[in-house]
Scaffold this motif. Structure first.
Motif, PDB file in Angstrom:
ATOM      1  N   PRO A  21      45.337  20.825  74.408  1.00  0.00           N
ATOM      2  CA  PRO A  21      45.981  19.611  73.889  1.00  0.00           C
ATOM      3  C   PRO A  21      45.169  18.353  74.216  1.00  0.00           C
ATOM      4  O   PRO A  21      44.353  18.342  75.142  1.00  0.00           O
ATOM      5  N   LEU A  22      45.431  17.298  73.478  1.00  0.00           N
ATOM      6  CA  LEU A  22      44.699  16.045  73.624  1.00  0.00           C
ATOM      7  C   LEU A  22      44.751  15.513  75.056  1.00  0.00           C
ATOM      8  O   LEU A  22      43.759  15.003  75.571  1.00  0.00           O
ATOM      9  N   VAL A  23      45.891  15.641  75.710  1.00  0.00           N
ATOM     10  CA  VAL A  23      46.019  15.127  77.069  1.00  0.00           C
ATOM     11  C   VAL A  23      45.043  15.836  78.017  1.00  0.00           C
ATOM     12  O   VAL A  23      44.479  15.218  78.921  1.00  0.00           O
ATOM     13  N   ALA A  27      41.990  14.010  80.032  1.00  0.00           N
ATOM     14  CA  ALA A  27      41.819  14.237  81.470  1.00  0.00           C
ATOM     15  C   ALA A  27      40.416  14.760  81.768  1.00  0.00           C
ATOM     16  O   ALA A  27      39.790  14.356  82.765  1.00  0.00           O
ATOM     17  N   ALA A  28      39.903  15.627  80.907  1.00  0.00           N
ATOM     18  CA  ALA A  28      38.547  16.153  81.096  1.00  0.00           C
ATOM     19  C   ALA A  28      37.520  15.039  80.985  1.00  0.00           C
ATOM     20  O   ALA A  28      36.543  15.007  81.749  1.00  0.00           O
ATOM     21  N   LEU A  69      32.734  16.801  72.764  1.00  0.00           N
ATOM     22  CA  LEU A  69      33.464  16.240  73.895  1.00  0.00           C
ATOM     23  C   LEU A  69      32.509  15.850  75.020  1.00  0.00           C
ATOM     24  O   LEU A  69      32.729  14.855  75.717  1.00  0.00           O
ATOM     25  N   GLY A  70      31.424  16.605  75.189  1.00  0.00           N
ATOM     26  CA  GLY A  70      30.423  16.246  76.191  1.00  0.00           C
ATOM     27  C   GLY A  70      29.771  14.915  75.874  1.00  0.00           C
ATOM     28  O   GLY A  70      29.649  14.040  76.743  1.00  0.00           O
ATOM     29  N   GLY A  71      29.344  14.748  74.618  1.00  0.00           N
ATOM     30  CA  GLY A  71      28.738  13.484  74.218  1.00  0.00           C
ATOM     31  C   GLY A  71      29.700  12.318  74.374  1.00  0.00           C
ATOM     32  O   GLY A  71      29.319  11.241  74.854  1.00  0.00           O
ATOM     33  N   LEU A  72      30.961  12.530  74.005  1.00  0.00           N
ATOM     34  CA  LEU A  72      31.977  11.482  74.134  1.00  0.00           C
ATOM     35  C   LEU A  72      32.204  11.119  75.598  1.00  0.00           C
ATOM     36  O   LEU A  72      32.347   9.947  75.949  1.00  0.00           O
TER      37      LEU A  72
END
Length: 196
Positions: A21-23, A27-28, A69-72
């Motif tokens: 989920p987005l949450v 958090a990550a 997600l890593g780049g972000l």
């Protein structure tokens, strides 16, 4: 059958963040920026650019989080630094660091993390430790190339290679090996039948 898609065994994402989920993803990102900030405090002072564990953290975040997600996460960390949080090398902060000698390396970090994440998603991960090492090495070398190119504009090509690239090659190789070892330790254990 689509051969361009990695198999479940090859697609390495022990955190499986893309399916959470987005949450969880937010958090990550927060935890990832903390890890990146902490890596910035492990520093060997050098001129004009200090040696830190940042590239280790950048490549590991890319490999564990995936390229998007890593780049972000890496971009979020850099924004924290630009906005004044003490998260860059040695606790530095401020937009001036993005315009000086370290700017090219900082701007290279999201690209390097995304590259390693993209390779990890295609099987260059802990399931294949040599490929994991090569993915990490590619990220480290790309950072040196992009950062060195920026530095060359500021101090000249020869000085940039002498002071901003060459001293960091051995460290990049060692950090790549460490990153591959971490990925191997986190890779899913699979039992293989003995060969006949």
């Amino acid at each position: 059958m689509n051969t361009t898609t990695a198999s479940a065994h090859d697609a390495f994402s022990p955190l499986r963040l893309q399916s959470r989920p987005l949450v969880w993803q937010v958090a990550a990102i927060v935890l990832g920026t903390l890890f990146l900030a902490l890596s910035s405090y492990v520093e060997v002072p050098m001129v004009p650019v200090p040696m830190t564990m940042q590239t280790f953290a950048v490549t590991l975040v890319g490999a564990l989080y995936g390229w998007r997600l890593g780049g972000l996460t890496i971009v979020a960390w850099l924004l924290e630094g630009a906005l004044g949080l003490p998260v860059l090398a040695g606790g530095a902060s401020g937009a001036a660091h993005f315009l000086g000698a370290t700017g090219g390396y900082l701007f290279a970090f999201p690209v390097c993390g995304a590259l390693v994440g993209w390779l990890a998603e295609r099987g260059w991960n802990g399931n294949r430790v040599v490929l994991a090492f090569l993915a990490m090495l590619a990220g480290n070398l790309l950072c040196l190339v992009l950062g060195g190119a920026w530095l060359a504009v500021i101090i000249g090509f020869d000085s940039a290679v002498t002071h901003g690239v060459a001293p960091f090659i051995v460290g990049g190789v060692l950090k790549s090996a460490l990153g591959a070892a971490v990925l191997k330790a986190l890779s899913p254990r699979t039992s293989k039948a003995p060969a006949a």
